[in-house]
Scaffold this motif. Structure first.
Motif, PDB file in Angstrom:
ATOM      1  N   TRP A 194       0.068  -0.775  -0.627  1.00  0.00           N
ATOM      2  CA  TRP A 194       0.538   0.127   0.430  1.00  0.00           C
ATOM      3  C   TRP A 194       1.645   1.022  -0.120  1.00  0.00           C
ATOM      4  CZ3 TRP A 194       5.361   0.687   2.825  1.00  0.00           C
ATOM      5  CH2 TRP A 194       5.354   1.451   4.007  1.00  0.00           C
ATOM      6  N   LEU A 195       1.579   2.315   0.219  1.00  0.00           N
ATOM      7  CA  LEU A 195       2.585   3.269  -0.215  1.00  0.00           C
ATOM      8  C   LEU A 195       3.379   3.828   0.955  1.00  0.00           C
ATOM      9  CD1 LEU A 195       3.759   4.767  -2.688  1.00  0.00           C
ATOM     10  CD2 LEU A 195       2.082   6.579  -2.258  1.00  0.00           C
ATOM     11  N   CYS A 196       2.689   4.264   2.028  1.00  0.00           N
ATOM     12  CA  CYS A 196       3.399   4.884   3.146  1.00  0.00           C
ATOM     13  C   CYS A 196       2.448   5.074   4.323  1.00  0.00           C
ATOM     14  CB  CYS A 196       3.995   6.240   2.749  1.00  0.00           C
ATOM     15  SG  CYS A 196       2.763   7.508   2.355  1.00  0.00           S
ATOM     16  N   LEU A 220       2.354  12.301   4.435  1.00  0.00           N
ATOM     17  CA  LEU A 220       1.465  13.103   3.592  1.00  0.00           C
ATOM     18  C   LEU A 220       0.503  13.922   4.445  1.00  0.00           C
ATOM     19  CD1 LEU A 220       0.692  10.568   0.717  1.00  0.00           C
ATOM     20  CD2 LEU A 220       2.097  12.628   0.580  1.00  0.00           C
ATOM     21  N   ARG A 221       0.974  14.469   5.535  1.00  0.00           N
ATOM     22  CA  ARG A 221       0.104  15.246   6.416  1.00  0.00           C
ATOM     23  C   ARG A 221      -0.122  16.666   5.900  1.00  0.00           C
ATOM     24  NH1 ARG A 221      -0.830  12.229  10.916  1.00  0.00           N
ATOM     25  NH2 ARG A 221       0.935  11.136  11.892  1.00  0.00           N
ATOM     26  N   GLU A 222       0.930  17.330   5.435  1.00  0.00           N
ATOM     27  CA  GLU A 222       0.820  18.757   5.140  1.00  0.00           C
ATOM     28  C   GLU A 222       0.663  19.005   3.641  1.00  0.00           C
ATOM     29  OE1 GLU A 222       4.560  21.100   5.341  1.00  0.00           O
ATOM     30  OE2 GLU A 222       5.349  19.299   6.352  1.00  0.00           O
ATOM     31  N   PRO A 223      -0.004  20.105   3.274  1.00  0.00           N
ATOM     32  CA  PRO A 223      -0.129  20.441   1.856  1.00  0.00           C
ATOM     33  C   PRO A 223       1.234  20.523   1.179  1.00  0.00           C
ATOM     34  CG  PRO A 223      -1.600  21.802   3.160  1.00  0.00           C
ATOM     35  CD  PRO A 223      -0.733  21.057   4.137  1.00  0.00           C
ATOM     36  N   GLY A 224       1.322  19.942   0.000  1.00  0.00           N
ATOM     37  CA  GLY A 224       2.570  19.927  -0.743  1.00  0.00           C
ATOM     38  C   GLY A 224       3.432  18.711  -0.495  1.00  0.00           C
ATOM     39  N   SER A 225       3.101  17.903   0.497  1.00  0.00           N
ATOM     40  CA  SER A 225       3.900  16.708   0.758  1.00  0.00           C
ATOM     41  C   SER A 225       3.626  15.659  -0.311  1.00  0.00           C
ATOM     42  CB  SER A 225       3.623  16.164   2.159  1.00  0.00           C
ATOM     43  OG  SER A 225       2.243  15.928   2.354  1.00  0.00           O
ATOM     44  N   TYR A 226       4.660  14.895  -0.627  1.00  0.00           N
ATOM     45  CA  TYR A 226       4.527  13.876  -1.667  1.00  0.00           C
ATOM     46  C   TYR A 226       5.361  12.655  -1.315  1.00  0.00           C
ATOM     47  CZ  TYR A 226       9.203  15.081  -3.314  1.00  0.00           C
ATOM     48  OH  TYR A 226      10.560  15.277  -3.389  1.00  0.00           O
ATOM     49  N   VAL A 227       4.961  11.507  -1.890  1.00  0.00           N
ATOM     50  CA  VAL A 227       5.695  10.248  -1.751  1.00  0.00           C
ATOM     51  C   VAL A 227       5.654   9.546  -3.099  1.00  0.00           C
ATOM     52  CG1 VAL A 227       5.751   7.987  -0.637  1.00  0.00           C
ATOM     53  CG2 VAL A 227       5.147   9.992   0.702  1.00  0.00           C
ATOM     54  N   THR A 228       6.763   8.951  -3.495  1.00  0.00           N
ATOM     55  CA  THR A 228       6.812   8.188  -4.735  1.00  0.00           C
ATOM     56  C   THR A 228       6.945   6.705  -4.430  1.00  0.00           C
ATOM     57  OG1 THR A 228       9.222   8.385  -4.891  1.00  0.00           O
ATOM     58  CG2 THR A 228       7.895  10.105  -5.948  1.00  0.00           C
ATOM     59  N   VAL A 237       4.593  -2.568   9.226  1.00  0.00           N
ATOM     60  CA  VAL A 237       4.116  -2.906   7.885  1.00  0.00           C
ATOM     61  C   VAL A 237       5.184  -3.736   7.197  1.00  0.00           C
ATOM     62  CG1 VAL A 237       3.317  -2.056   5.656  1.00  0.00           C
ATOM     63  CG2 VAL A 237       2.782  -0.768   7.742  1.00  0.00           C
ATOM     64  N   LEU A 238       4.814  -4.954   6.861  1.00  0.00           N
ATOM     65  CA  LEU A 238       5.678  -5.846   6.089  1.00  0.00           C
ATOM     66  C   LEU A 238       5.094  -5.929   4.683  1.00  0.00           C
ATOM     67  CD1 LEU A 238       7.872  -8.040   5.688  1.00  0.00           C
ATOM     68  CD2 LEU A 238       6.248  -9.686   6.658  1.00  0.00           C
ATOM     69  N   GLN A 239       5.841  -5.453   3.705  1.00  0.00           N
ATOM     70  CA  GLN A 239       5.369  -5.506   2.322  1.00  0.00           C
ATOM     71  C   GLN A 239       6.191  -6.531   1.550  1.00  0.00           C
ATOM     72  OE1 GLN A 239       5.611  -1.962  -0.184  1.00  0.00           O
ATOM     73  NE2 GLN A 239       3.526  -2.331  -0.874  1.00  0.00           N
ATOM     74  N   ILE A 240       5.482  -7.417   0.863  1.00  0.00           N
ATOM     75  CA  ILE A 240       6.079  -8.525   0.130  1.00  0.00           C
ATOM     76  C   ILE A 240       5.986  -8.187  -1.361  1.00  0.00           C
ATOM     77  CG2 ILE A 240       5.859 -10.984  -0.395  1.00  0.00           C
ATOM     78  CD1 ILE A 240       4.553 -11.248   2.449  1.00  0.00           C
ATOM     79  N   GLY A 263      -6.789   3.299   7.664  1.00  0.00           N
ATOM     80  CA  GLY A 263      -6.137   2.723   8.833  1.00  0.00           C
ATOM     81  C   GLY A 263      -4.791   3.343   9.140  1.00  0.00           C
ATOM     82  N   GLY A 264      -4.660   4.667   8.946  1.00  0.00           N
ATOM     83  CA  GLY A 264      -3.405   5.348   9.238  1.00  0.00           C
ATOM     84  C   GLY A 264      -2.361   5.216   8.146  1.00  0.00           C
ATOM     85  N   MET A 265      -2.718   4.616   7.012  1.00  0.00           N
ATOM     86  CA  MET A 265      -1.788   4.377   5.917  1.00  0.00           C
ATOM     87  C   MET A 265      -2.340   4.940   4.612  1.00  0.00           C
ATOM     88  SD  MET A 265       0.667   2.729   7.437  1.00  0.00           S
ATOM     89  CE  MET A 265       0.773   2.144   9.139  1.00  0.00           C
ATOM     90  N   ILE A 266      -1.459   5.052   3.611  1.00  0.00           N
ATOM     91  CA  ILE A 266      -1.831   5.502   2.281  1.00  0.00           C
ATOM     92  C   ILE A 266      -1.636   4.338   1.310  1.00  0.00           C
ATOM     93  CG2 ILE A 266      -1.414   7.168   0.440  1.00  0.00           C
ATOM     94  CD1 ILE A 266      -2.406   8.446   3.040  1.00  0.00           C
TER      95      ILE A 266
END
Length: 375
Positions: free
Chosen positions: A51-53, A58-66, A280-283, A147-150
């Motif tokens: 899971w990232l986000c 990340l809806r619009e062009p040019g959006s990013y997540v690290t 979202v719980l990430q372990i 499922g609504g996630m990346i």
């Protein structure tokens, strides 16, 4: 790995049986021996969907997540045409990380020497070089909207998440049709003195709930609690939030179900009683006997109402305090000569009192180890 990895795997799996009614848990060494932390990174986290986000980032062009997966820096972007792309977040010149955090950009420019890439990952400009840049591209990683996630996956040979997870997305959307429209309202973080597998074990069974979570069992109708395993995920369902309870206020709840999904290996997706919500719980493994958790709350508005603040307080100050104390105690116990393995408690009716989802998780761990050994 040890000089003889086959022997090591046989050691930690001794007592495990495909039939949960006849099985022991993983050997304690799988939770305490530092060699298994490296194996987990290579055999599990570098080869699974992480899971990232939420899709809102990340809806619009040019959006990013690290982010970071198995110790590797990664980034996901939405390009100009609306396609999702994933990369190692590493410049092809001198390996500097390209992006940080999240945001919106028209191009990707390295902060070290200003090499400039377009959103497809192709190098467009390298100042004062004099050589052809047209063949230089960022190394890609797999990325998926689900499922609504990346999610991202470092393994180029991994099957698509939708293919691996079967009906999971349909089940999430059936119970949380608003998931993609929700917005991040809170993030909680925790540092836990326990191996990550121990934290997952605890999440996957409610055999301990009547004993350790008195408020939780007043919120959830445990007589309806059902746990089902499917391939690389499991579901945990119960009626909840329909009466007054000691956990938090549910008087205005429109969601009256406890719906929880665990996605192999470390992503926990939750919908609790209340307004429209998704968590979202990430372990995240942070060492052989250290785990970092993030718990993100996606709500109808970015500011929780009073009832939602009450529910967040309950999770943060009561439920998590209880669970962290449990797993840290178990980790200490696993380091003693008094424990090697425990018997799996199995109920064929699939109730919350059965540990078959823990057994299912252990089987996936051992499968991953053996696949890595065969490579």
């Amino acid at each position: 790995m040890t000089p003889d990895p086959t022997t090591a795997i046989d050691h930690i799996s001794a007592g495990y049986h495909p039939d949960p009614a006849r099985s022991m848990s993983l050997h304690a060494d799988a939770y305490t021996d530092p060699q298994w932390f490296e194996v987990d990174q290579k055999a599990i986290f570098a080869r699974t969907w992480q899971w990232l986000c939420h899709v809102e980032k990340l809806r619009e062009p040019g959006s990013y997540v690290t982010g970071t997966v198995a110790g590797m820096p990664v980034a996901a972007v939405r390009d100009e045409a609306g396609a999702l792309r994933g990369f190692y977040n590493v410049c092809k010149h001198r390996a500097h990380e390209l992006l940080s955090g999240s945001g919106v950009r028209r191009s990707i420019v390295c902060p070290y020497h200003a090499w400039s890439y377009d959103l497809s990952g192709r190098l467009r400009r390298a100042r004062n070089t004099g050589f052809d840049v047209s063949g230089i591209c960022l190394d890609q990683v797999q990325v998926a909207e689900f499922g609504g996630m990346i999610y991202v996956n470092l393994d180029p040979e991994a099957a698509p998440l939708g293919e691996q997870a079967g009906d999971l997305e349909a089940e999430i959307l059936a119970r949380a049709p608003d998931v993609a429209k929700l917005t991040l309202a809170r993030r909680l973080t925790y540092d836990i003195a326990s191996n990550w597998k121990n934290v997952v074990d605890n999440f996957l069974e409610c055999y301990h709930c009547h004993v350790a979570h008195k408020d939780f069992v007043s919120l959830v109708d445990m007589s309806t609690y059902e746990v089902t395993t499917h391939g690389i995920w499991s579901s945990h369902m119960a009626q909840a939030g329909k009466t007054d309870n000691s956990a938090y206020d549910v008087s205005g709840a429109t969601v009256t179900e406890h719906a929880v999904w665990w996605l192999w290996p470390n992503t926990c997706l939750l919908r609790y009683p209340g307004r429209g919500n998704f968590m979202v719980l990430q372990i995240i493994p942070d060492g052989p006997e250290r785990t970092r958790e993030t718990w993100d709350f996606y709500l109808e508005t970015d500011e929780p109402n009073e009832a939602e603040l009450d529910s967040i307080r309950y999770i943060d100050q009561v439920l998590q305090v209880e669970d962290i104390a449990l797993v840290e105690s178990v980790q200490r116990g696993m380091r003693t000569p008094a424990f090697t393995q425990g018997r799996i408690v199995y109920g064929p009716d699939g109730s919350g009192l059965s540990e078959h989802a823990v057994h299912h998780f252990h089987g996936l761990v051992l499968d991953a180890y053996r696949r890595e050994l065969a490579r």
